[in-house]
Design an enzyme around this catalytic site. Structure first.
Site: not given
Length: 188
Positions: A84, A114, A141, A164
């Site tokens: 989307n 990083h 979304g 995560t």
């Protein structure tokens, strides 16, 4: 293959300012510009751009512009995948997406990361970890998928979740951090 691209794809520290990587990102930006400016009534034009951008593309893949990625060449998608509006894939490592996968608006997949150590960050080096999304997954979304995560087949990730860690197949998971809530329906 040697150099910074080799390091990047192996999950080692790499310099994102490397001339080869910079050139590849610039090439991706040109393709993204063409995709994001393409007219809705031109599905073959969009399909041609997507095939030039991604490493592998199945049949019936649709991206609603705008769409953004780093390289594109590290992204592989199966059949009947739908992105989307406003999705982002930072593909400094491989991003593998199965078939019949739905991405809600503003979903973000971040393979790039990083160093946590400040001294290492000051060197300007980056890292990347691959992301894998199985078949028949729906990512709601605004969800964010972090580096190194695998989402199993048949899973639903709730809108706004921050994924995560790996999520198994066949579940509904949501939250920040994303946690398994229950088993997903089997379509019966």
């Amino acid at each position: 293959m040697k150099g910074e691209k080799f390091n990047m794809l192996r999950g080692e520290f790499y310099d994102p300012a490397d001339p080869q990587l910079t050139k590849e990102r610039r090439h991706a930006r040109l393709l993204l510009r063409a995709l994001n400016r393409s007219r809705p009534g031109r599905p073959r034009v969009r399909a041609r751009i997507i095939r030039a951008l991604f490493a592998a593309v199945g049949d019936d893949v649709w991206i609603e512009p705008p769409f953004f990625c780093d390289y594109g060449s590290n992204i592989a998608v199966g059949d009947k995948v739908f992105f989307n509006f406003n999705c982002v894939i930072l593909d400094a490592a491989a991003v593998r997406i199965g078939s019949r996968v739905l991405f809600g608006p503003a979903v973000q997949l971040y393979a790039a990361t990083h160093p946590l150590d400040v001294a290492e960050r000051r060197l300007g080096l980056e890292l990347a970890r691959p992301i894998a999304v199985g078949d028949d997954v729906w990512i709601g979304g605004g969800a964010i998928v972090l580096p190194g995560v695998t989402i199993g087949s048949g899973t639903v990730i709730g809108a706004g979740s921050v994924v995560t860690t790996d999520i198994p197949g066949g579940v509904v998971a949501a939250g920040n951090p994303c946690k398994v809530l229950r088993e997903a329906g089997n379509g019966a």
